[in-house]
Design a protein around this motif. Sequence first.
Motif, PDB file in Angstrom:
ATOM      1  N   MET A   1      53.720  65.832  32.003  1.00  0.00           N
ATOM      2  CA  MET A   1      52.457  66.366  31.526  1.00  0.00           C
ATOM      3  C   MET A   1      51.413  66.282  32.622  1.00  0.00           C
ATOM      4  N   ALA A   2      50.522  67.262  32.666  1.00  0.00           N
ATOM      5  CA  ALA A   2      49.444  67.228  33.644  1.00  0.00           C
ATOM      6  C   ALA A   2      48.181  66.771  32.946  1.00  0.00           C
ATOM      7  N   GLY A   3      47.037  67.434  33.235  1.00  0.00           N
ATOM      8  CA  GLY A   3      45.754  66.958  32.750  1.00  0.00           C
ATOM      9  C   GLY A   3      45.699  66.883  31.239  1.00  0.00           C
ATOM     10  N   SER A   4      44.956  65.900  30.745  1.00  0.00           N
ATOM     11  CA  SER A   4      44.855  65.709  29.309  1.00  0.00           C
ATOM     12  C   SER A   4      43.814  66.608  28.672  1.00  0.00           C
ATOM     13  N   THR A   5      43.017  67.305  29.484  1.00  0.00           N
ATOM     14  CA  THR A   5      42.004  68.207  28.966  1.00  0.00           C
ATOM     15  C   THR A   5      42.325  69.616  29.412  1.00  0.00           C
ATOM     16  N   PRO A   6      42.694  70.539  28.521  1.00  0.00           N
ATOM     17  CA  PRO A   6      43.019  71.889  28.947  1.00  0.00           C
ATOM     18  C   PRO A   6      41.807  72.600  29.507  1.00  0.00           C
ATOM     19  N   ALA A   7      42.030  73.372  30.560  1.00  0.00           N
ATOM     20  CA  ALA A   7      40.917  74.029  31.235  1.00  0.00           C
ATOM     21  C   ALA A   7      40.176  74.963  30.312  1.00  0.00           C
ATOM     22  N   GLY A   8      40.903  75.660  29.453  1.00  0.00           N
ATOM     23  CA  GLY A   8      40.270  76.639  28.597  1.00  0.00           C
ATOM     24  C   GLY A   8      39.257  76.043  27.648  1.00  0.00           C
ATOM     25  N   ALA A   9      39.366  74.738  27.375  1.00  0.00           N
ATOM     26  CA  ALA A   9      38.464  74.106  26.428  1.00  0.00           C
ATOM     27  C   ALA A   9      37.064  73.967  26.976  1.00  0.00           C
ATOM     28  N   ALA A  10      36.877  74.148  28.267  1.00  0.00           N
ATOM     29  CA  ALA A  10      35.577  73.909  28.869  1.00  0.00           C
ATOM     30  C   ALA A  10      34.860  75.200  29.195  1.00  0.00           C
ATOM     31  N   GLY A  11      35.323  76.333  28.650  1.00  0.00           N
ATOM     32  CA  GLY A  11      34.641  77.592  28.888  1.00  0.00           C
ATOM     33  C   GLY A  11      34.752  78.009  30.338  1.00  0.00           C
ATOM     34  N   SER A  12      33.601  78.162  30.979  1.00  0.00           N
ATOM     35  CA  SER A  12      33.582  78.698  32.335  1.00  0.00           C
ATOM     36  C   SER A  12      33.803  77.634  33.392  1.00  0.00           C
ATOM     37  N   ILE A  13      33.903  76.363  33.002  1.00  0.00           N
ATOM     38  CA  ILE A  13      34.075  75.298  33.991  1.00  0.00           C
ATOM     39  C   ILE A  13      35.545  75.230  34.398  1.00  0.00           C
ATOM     40  N   PRO A  14      35.873  75.502  35.651  1.00  0.00           N
ATOM     41  CA  PRO A  14      37.281  75.407  36.070  1.00  0.00           C
ATOM     42  C   PRO A  14      37.683  73.957  36.236  1.00  0.00           C
ATOM     43  N   PRO A  15      38.952  73.656  36.082  1.00  0.00           N
ATOM     44  CA  PRO A  15      39.366  72.270  36.297  1.00  0.00           C
ATOM     45  C   PRO A  15      39.266  71.888  37.767  1.00  0.00           C
ATOM     46  N   VAL A  16      38.927  70.634  38.006  1.00  0.00           N
ATOM     47  CA  VAL A  16      39.045  70.081  39.347  1.00  0.00           C
ATOM     48  C   VAL A  16      40.531  69.916  39.635  1.00  0.00           C
ATOM     49  N   ILE A  17      40.959  70.368  40.785  1.00  0.00           N
ATOM     50  CA  ILE A  17      42.356  70.223  41.190  1.00  0.00           C
ATOM     51  C   ILE A  17      42.447  69.031  42.137  1.00  0.00           C
ATOM     52  N   ALA A  18      43.339  68.107  41.829  1.00  0.00           N
ATOM     53  CA  ALA A  18      43.529  66.943  42.693  1.00  0.00           C
ATOM     54  C   ALA A  18      44.958  66.937  43.217  1.00  0.00           C
ATOM     55  N   VAL A  19      45.099  66.828  44.532  1.00  0.00           N
ATOM     56  CA  VAL A  19      46.411  66.745  45.176  1.00  0.00           C
ATOM     57  C   VAL A  19      46.614  65.306  45.611  1.00  0.00           C
ATOM     58  N   VAL A  20      47.614  64.631  45.035  1.00  0.00           N
ATOM     59  CA  VAL A  20      47.809  63.206  45.269  1.00  0.00           C
ATOM     60  C   VAL A  20      49.245  62.929  45.704  1.00  0.00           C
ATOM     61  N   GLY A  21      49.461  61.690  46.134  1.00  0.00           N
ATOM     62  CA  GLY A  21      50.782  61.286  46.581  1.00  0.00           C
ATOM     63  C   GLY A  21      50.673  60.305  47.725  1.00  0.00           C
ATOM     64  N   PRO A  22      51.808  59.845  48.244  1.00  0.00           N
ATOM     65  CA  PRO A  22      51.783  58.842  49.306  1.00  0.00           C
ATOM     66  C   PRO A  22      51.357  59.430  50.640  1.00  0.00           C
ATOM     67  N   THR A  23      50.945  58.554  51.529  1.00  0.00           N
ATOM     68  CA  THR A  23      50.576  58.965  52.871  1.00  0.00           C
ATOM     69  C   THR A  23      51.756  59.660  53.547  1.00  0.00           C
ATOM     70  N   GLY A  24      51.465  60.720  54.276  1.00  0.00           N
ATOM     71  CA  GLY A  24      52.507  61.435  54.994  1.00  0.00           C
ATOM     72  C   GLY A  24      53.260  62.467  54.184  1.00  0.00           C
ATOM     73  N   SER A  25      52.838  62.715  52.941  1.00  0.00           N
ATOM     74  CA  SER A  25      53.591  63.636  52.084  1.00  0.00           C
ATOM     75  C   SER A  25      53.122  65.079  52.174  1.00  0.00           C
ATOM     76  N   GLY A  26      52.018  65.341  52.873  1.00  0.00           N
ATOM     77  CA  GLY A  26      51.558  66.713  53.043  1.00  0.00           C
ATOM     78  C   GLY A  26      50.439  67.126  52.111  1.00  0.00           C
ATOM     79  N   LYS A  27      49.668  66.158  51.608  1.00  0.00           N
ATOM     80  CA  LYS A  27      48.581  66.464  50.674  1.00  0.00           C
ATOM     81  C   LYS A  27      47.530  67.384  51.292  1.00  0.00           C
ATOM     82  N   SER A  28      47.132  67.086  52.509  1.00  0.00           N
ATOM     83  CA  SER A  28      46.070  67.873  53.150  1.00  0.00           C
ATOM     84  C   SER A  28      46.500  69.322  53.348  1.00  0.00           C
ATOM     85  N   ASP A  29      47.732  69.516  53.784  1.00  0.00           N
ATOM     86  CA  ASP A  29      48.235  70.882  53.994  1.00  0.00           C
ATOM     87  C   ASP A  29      48.266  71.662  52.684  1.00  0.00           C
TER      88      ASP A  29
END
Length: 312
Positions: A1-29
């Motif tokens: 499961m991903a975010g607990s709050t569906p994006a559509g529930a907030a109208g025009s507010i888009p979800p913040v996208i977070a890219v996470v994981g361990p160091t060296g995994s390619g998050k920045s790219d």
Amino acid sequence: MAGSTPAGAAGSIPPVIAVVGPTGSGKSDLAVALAERLEGEVINADALQFYRGMDIGTAKMTLEERRGVPHHLLDILEVHEEASVSDFQQQARAAVAAIHARGRRAILAGGSGLYVRAALDVIEFPGTDPGLRRRLEAELADEGMAALRERLRRVDPVSAQRLGDARRIVRALEVHELTGRAFSSFMPERRYLQPAVQIGLEVDREELKERLARRVHRMAGAGLLEEVRALEARGLRGGRTASRALGYAQFLKVLDGEWGIDEAVADTIAATRKFARRQLTWFRADGRIAWFGWQDPQLVPKVLEHIAKLEG
């Protein structure tokens, strides 16, 4: 499961996208690739990339590697200053609001788990008192960590069991004295402040270990020792956060004549691998994260499809 709050529930507010994981995994790219396709801007959530001049040892993206994508909260502190998660929380949320006000997408990227939670979740951070902190640190020096852990156990057994280093034990005692509340009480249930989706990069652990070793060798070859020497002149040793950073702490020992470069490299590799394991443990505990293979050639399209589905 991903975010607990569906994006559509907030109208025009888009979800913040977070890219996470361990160091060296390619998050920045991945964050840059998503920003290019979603008209986004990247917010740094790696505590060590806040520091000006800490470039080689933190694998900070160059301007060329950012490919014109705006990045926020990079190079905002001097090395003698202490990073503050509560300050970051305010800055990150302000950056998200400004990005959304421009009609663009906010993409958080980083492996500092508490900082990611600070930006995304309903979470409160207690204040600090430098005088109280100094007193507790003096007591730590006089009495030792075991004595302070026992003191913490009497007022906050959860934190006493969970915290493994002296610095955090001092912080937990400081919070209790300031607020009368247990430090552990400031970590509530995982609940997003606003719509969010977290993308985790799933790694092959053995391959990651080898990648991290190669990366540390590259850093040494690219001039990490010279970077540490230059930062020492700017107050690196006086920085609580920066002086303890992976690679920087080890190469300060080279400058002091305690270690050779080979010893510093070996210790940095070992410490970085241990850090990556801790990051994986932290992020694996968050069931809201959707995981994708770090080397999947279809990684970007799959992540974009996942985000589109959540947005309905």
